[in-house]
Write a protein that holds these residues in place. Structure first.
Motif: not given
Length: 348
Positions: A215-224
């Motif tokens: 979940k956090q990795l997906l949120m990180t990709i979204y942010a980038l």
């Protein structure tokens, strides 16, 4: 992100149809977590994930392996190492090959085991293969501290210690095309998130510090994706990573180690990208200097994979003569390697 539900973030990433975004992770654990969570299949074709030089075993040059093999063949010396490194080939052989020929090679689970082994057998020399990034360097500093305090003189380190900021700068300046970085969570826990601020300002690209949950990795990709074309840092791993990092860990590292140039597989010697023992502790060095030569197995594309120039499956050996059971290159040996994770997860 605060106004978006997680489902909306998933939908955005799946249906994104803007400019292509190329995101690099520079942490072997992130590489593994991205594959294990099936994240590439959840992204639009316009979002490319690229595995960078974040696997410490993978970026270790063959000269280091050759030196460890040489040491292990001495009757009065035992080389201690973690499991992955045993199978990485040097110029002619791996530590596993040397062990099969009678060399003294022993796998351990913690560097601190070397203290016990050396103390119990004072007439034998033990060499620990100190391979890693900022994450593991504090542990090697603790080993030195214990050895000094207990007056253990038959324990040495062969170091191949790397640091992240300079290699990130090298990858961007020599390859280009990276729109943002998933900053390495374990490394940032030691260095702090502020270490990436100067890089972001200089390179004009964003960094997001991430943990390892899907979940956090997906949120990180979204942010980038939303930060494309902008500089800046976000820290989505605040329960572990502080802006200033782990001050105690950095202090003990600075006590025993100093910055140095370092050789990286496929990249050559990068100034200021490593750590070496301080001169006053040179008696604990097993011969770590001038280990720069690197010989890739014929046909192996590991050097290009490490800097994102080719995908693992574009290597002519991938999945054919090179598999986890019969690895040619270091990227297929390590469980943190790009090729290994592409192979076991079926990424294409």
């Amino acid at each position: 992100m605060a106004n978006k539900s997680f489902q909306e973030i998933i939908d955005f990433l799946k249906n994104y149809d803007g400019e292509e975004v190329r995101i690099m992770e520079v942490c072997g654990t992130h590489t593994a977590a991205i594959s294990e969570n099936g994240i590439p299949s959840m992204l639009s074709p316009k979002i490319s994930l690229i595995s960078g030089p974040g696997c410490p075993v993978c970026v270790t040059v063959t000269a280091v392996i050759d030196k460890l093999v040489e040491l292990s063949l001495r009757p009065d010396t035992t080389v201690l190492t973690f499991g992955d490194l045993i199978r990485v080939k040097g110029t002619n052989k791996s530590l596993a090959d040397a062990k099969a020929e009678g060399a003294n090679v022993r796998m351990v689970y913690s560097p601190m085991e070397s203290i016990t082994l050396a103390k119990e057998d004072p007439d034998h020399t033990y060499v620990f293969a100190a391979i890693g990034f900022e994450t593991t360097t504090p542990v090697y500093a603790m080993v030195l501290k214990e050895a000094i305090e207990q007056d253990i003189k038959n324990l040495k380190l062969l170091t191949s210690l790397k640091t992240m900021p300079e290699v990130i700068r090298w990858v961007v300046n020599n390859g280009g095309g990276i729109d943002g970085f998933i900053a390495p969570g374990h490394v940032a826990a030691i260095t702090g998130s502020d270490v990436f601020k100067e890089l972001s300002d200089e390179l004009g690209i964003p960094f997001v510090v991430s943990g390892f949950e899907g979940k956090q990795l997906l949120m990180t990709i979204y942010a980038l994706v939303n930060m494309k074309g902008k500089k800046g840092i976000k820290n989505l791993y605040k329960d572990v990573v502080l802006p200033e990092g782990n001050l105690k860990a950095k202090e003990i590292v600075d006590r025993y180690f100093c910055p140095s140039d370092a050789s990286w597989r496929g990249m050559g010697k990068i100034p200021g990208s490593g750590m070496m023992l301080r001169p006053e502790y040179s008696s604990f060095d097993a011969g770590s200097t001038s280990l720069d030569e690197d010989h890739m197995p014929p046909g192996c594309s590991c050097a290009k994979v490490l800097v994102g120039k080719v995908k693992p499956y574009e290597c002519p050996l991938f999945g054919k003569s090179c598999t986890p059971d019969n690895a040619h290159g270091a990227c297929m040996v390590s469980t943190e390697g790009s090729c290994y994770n592409y192979f076991v997860s079926g990424r294409r």
